[in-house]
Design an enzyme around this catalytic site. Structure first.
Site, PDB file in Angstrom:
ATOM      1  N   ASN A  34      -0.915   3.290   6.271  1.00 52.37           N
ATOM      2  CA  ASN A  34      -0.642   4.379   7.201  1.00 52.37           C
ATOM      3  C   ASN A  34       0.556   5.252   6.796  1.00 52.37           C
ATOM      4  O   ASN A  34       0.381   6.443   6.479  1.00 52.37           O
ATOM      5  CB  ASN A  34      -0.453   3.741   8.588  1.00 52.37           C
ATOM      6  CG  ASN A  34      -0.282   4.710   9.709  1.00 52.37           C
ATOM      7  OD1 ASN A  34       0.318   5.751   9.529  1.00 52.37           O
ATOM      8  ND2 ASN A  34      -0.793   4.375  10.880  1.00 52.37           N
ATOM      9  N   TRP A  35       1.750   4.693   6.814  1.00 47.78           N
ATOM     10  CA  TRP A  35       2.901   5.574   6.565  1.00 47.78           C
ATOM     11  C   TRP A  35       3.045   5.905   5.089  1.00 47.78           C
ATOM     12  O   TRP A  35       3.633   6.924   4.729  1.00 47.78           O
ATOM     13  CB  TRP A  35       4.177   5.097   7.240  1.00 47.78           C
ATOM     14  CG  TRP A  35       4.943   3.926   6.715  1.00 47.78           C
ATOM     15  CD1 TRP A  35       4.466   2.778   6.174  1.00 47.78           C
ATOM     16  CD2 TRP A  35       6.379   3.792   6.739  1.00 47.78           C
ATOM     17  NE1 TRP A  35       5.502   1.937   5.873  1.00 47.78           N
ATOM     18  CE2 TRP A  35       6.676   2.526   6.207  1.00 47.78           C
ATOM     19  CE3 TRP A  35       7.437   4.600   7.184  1.00 47.78           C
ATOM     20  CZ2 TRP A  35       8.004   2.054   6.100  1.00 47.78           C
ATOM     21  CZ3 TRP A  35       8.742   4.126   7.070  1.00 47.78           C
ATOM     22  CH2 TRP A  35       9.025   2.875   6.534  1.00 47.78           C
ATOM     23  N   GLN A 101       1.836   1.251  12.246  1.00 49.98           N
ATOM     24  CA  GLN A 101       3.004   1.421  11.367  1.00 49.98           C
ATOM     25  C   GLN A 101       3.814   2.633  11.827  1.00 49.98           C
ATOM     26  O   GLN A 101       3.370   3.376  12.697  1.00 49.98           O
ATOM     27  CB  GLN A 101       2.523   1.615   9.916  1.00 49.98           C
ATOM     28  CG  GLN A 101       2.707   0.365   9.068  1.00 49.98           C
ATOM     29  CD  GLN A 101       2.530   0.608   7.585  1.00 49.98           C
ATOM     30  OE1 GLN A 101       1.872   1.550   7.177  1.00 49.98           O
ATOM     31  NE2 GLN A 101       3.107  -0.256   6.770  1.00 49.98           N
ATOM     32  N   ASP A 163       8.955  -5.215   6.367  1.00 51.55           N
ATOM     33  CA  ASP A 163       8.316  -6.483   6.701  1.00 51.55           C
ATOM     34  C   ASP A 163       9.251  -7.680   6.921  1.00 51.55           C
ATOM     35  O   ASP A 163       9.139  -8.377   7.914  1.00 51.55           O
ATOM     36  CB  ASP A 163       7.312  -6.869   5.606  1.00 51.55           C
ATOM     37  CG  ASP A 163       6.276  -5.784   5.353  1.00 51.55           C
ATOM     38  OD1 ASP A 163       6.462  -4.647   5.792  1.00 51.55           O
ATOM     39  OD2 ASP A 163       5.267  -6.096   4.700  1.00 51.55           O
ATOM     40  N   GLU A 392       8.327   0.134  -6.622  1.00 54.31           N
ATOM     41  CA  GLU A 392       8.198   0.062  -5.160  1.00 54.31           C
ATOM     42  C   GLU A 392       9.584   0.107  -4.507  1.00 54.31           C
ATOM     43  O   GLU A 392       9.798   0.822  -3.533  1.00 54.31           O
ATOM     44  CB  GLU A 392       7.468  -1.236  -4.784  1.00 54.31           C
ATOM     45  CG  GLU A 392       7.113  -1.350  -3.314  1.00 54.31           C
ATOM     46  CD  GLU A 392       6.329  -2.630  -2.994  1.00 54.31           C
ATOM     47  OE1 GLU A 392       6.105  -3.451  -3.912  1.00 54.31           O
ATOM     48  OE2 GLU A 392       5.959  -2.803  -1.820  1.00 54.31           O
TER      49      GLU A 392
END
Ligand code: GLC
Length: 436
Positions: A34-35, A101, A163, A392
């Site tokens: 989503n984001w 999210q 997370d 990442e």
């Protein structure tokens, strides 16, 4: 150098493009998140506006009837990911996860709209998305703020997008692990286990998924049933900013009802945000809704609050706080305070720096007039890319690249930092031959 980085960023986006949606990276995250999608669309817009709008359209094509936009859309089968569609079992035609999210999409849509070269297309797409974005925001206040506090709770750590943040540790201990079905993690087959959440955390994550599944993913029941209910200032700032941006957009698109309602939500949220301020830490903190206490964890979630309009003295304080973090870290902004015992420079959201967070904080601080700090954040972000590529996330101490490589939203943020007209006061604008 700048043109080369832009060219590489464009290539990362193209490499992860699946036509109508983008995967965050091959292997580790093989679906639409989503984001990630919302922020990645900002990157696409620099070289393909139509493709940018399509990214958002695809995301909203999978909005639930109650208004929720899920955190993962499983467009294709891929056995290399856990928990996959069978674990979530949300009974959607195209399977999705059952949680959400950070709602950054309305911010993105407004930015795409404001910058659009193709104004006709932008008007048409934004107008079609407006009610969907509004329905998602309304869903948040209905389903995740049932007592009308003005702020919403997350009911699973994955909803935060951060997370395994230290912020969740104590509340997560309240989540049991009995009855968790046996599982094999796939993430640690793609990334170094030392960079990822622990097994003990995963068991609790899965317990929550199983519990929500047993309630039929009925959002009128999930909030109250969850032993994990945390009000995250960063998450709420994104929601508040998106409501405010949607209000402005709705004004421009002649939708006065959406404009008024969105502005109300943003104003109520901003007022309530002040209850999360910690004078001792000089930043906002999370609230554990189950106990009613602020969580004594000075993480980047409380700095991300600057993405929404906050009082000038708060923004100045957040800027000072980041400066302080910079005394202990080489690269801004560590996701957790390096001087605390919980800090781990490599482990995901317990210390590493993330470009998307840098971008949102820089954007908010720029609006608040903190341009020296914005320059520093952007310069550090670009140094990370130069030293370690499009990872990442990064160690804020050594710049070591962590997690997955060739990461979509990291590349999108590089395009924003280097090619954007609205960020980086000290970064000269690009003519854009590399963008073609
Ligand atoms: C991880 C991140 C989350 C992100 C997802 C895909 O779960 O914590 O924020 O959306 O990966 O990149």
């Amino acid at each position: 150098m700048r043109d080369a980085l832009i060219e590489q960023a464009v290539q990362v986006l193209r490499r992860n493009d699946r036509g109508t949606y983008t995967v965050p990276t091959h292997g580790l995250y093989p679906f639409q998140w989503n984001w990630d999608s919302a922020l990645s669309a900002l990157g696409f817009a620099h070289f393909d506006e139509v493709r940018a709008w399509t990214e958002i359209d695809t995301l909203f094509a999978h909005q639930w009837e109650d208004g929720m936009v899920p955190h993962i859309i499983f467009h294709e089968r891929d056995e290399g990911y856990f928990p996959g569609p069978d674990v979530w079992a949300t009974s959607r035609k195209v399977p999705t996860s059952g949680i959400t999210q950070p709602p950054v999409a309305a911010f993105t849509v407004r930015r795409l709209f404001d910058r659009a070269k193709d104004k006709t297309l932008a008007r048409e797409r934004a107008k079609a998305l407006l009610p969907q974005l509004h329905a998602w925001h309304q869903w948040f206040f209905r389903a995740r703020d049932p007592k009308g506090s003005g702020l919403v709770a997350i009911i699973h750590p994955w909803e935060s997008g951060r997370d395994n943040s230290v912020d969740w540790d104590i509340a997560l201990l309240r989540v049991p692990t009995d009855g968790v079905e046996p599982f094999t993690r796939r993430d640690i087959q793609h990334a170094d286990p030392a960079h990822r959440p622990t097994r003990a955390q995963y068991e609790r994550y899965i317990w929550l998924v199983q519990t929500f599944r047993s309630l039929g993913w009925d959002n009128t029941r999930l909030h109250d049933a969850s032993p994990f209910q945390v009000v995250d200032p960063g998450f709420n700032a994104i929601l508040i900013r998106s409501c405010a941006d949607l209000a402005d957009l709705a004004d421009q698109l002649d939708e006065p009802d959406i404009a008024r309602q969105s502005r109300d939500l943003a104003e109520r949220g901003s007022a309530a945000m002040e209850t999360l301020w910690s004078r001792a830490h000089g930043q906002y903190l999370c609230l554990d809704r189950t106990t009613g206490s602020l969580i004594d964890s000075p993480s980047v979630g409380g700095l991300l609050a600057a993405f929404a309009a906050i009082p000038a003295d708060r923004a100045a304080s957040i800027s000072r706080r980041i400066e302080k973090l910079g005394e202990a870290a080489q690269f801004l902004i560590p996701s957790h305070d390096p001087t605390t015992a919980e800090f781990d420079d490599l482990r995901y959201w317990r210390g590493p720096a993330w470009l998307i967070v840098n971008y949102m904080i820089a954007d908010g601080l720029l609006a608040a007039g903190q341009s020296d700090m914005v320059d520093r954040i952007i310069a550090d972000s670009i140094r990370l890319i130069e030293l370690s590529g499009f990872a990442e996330y990064y160690s804020p101490i050594t710049a070591a690249p962590c997690g997955g490589a060739h990461f979509t939203w990291t590349a999108a943020m590089v395009l924003e930092f280097l090619a954007s007209p609205t960020t980086g006061p000290s970064l000269p604008q690009l003519s854009g031959s590399a963008m073609g």
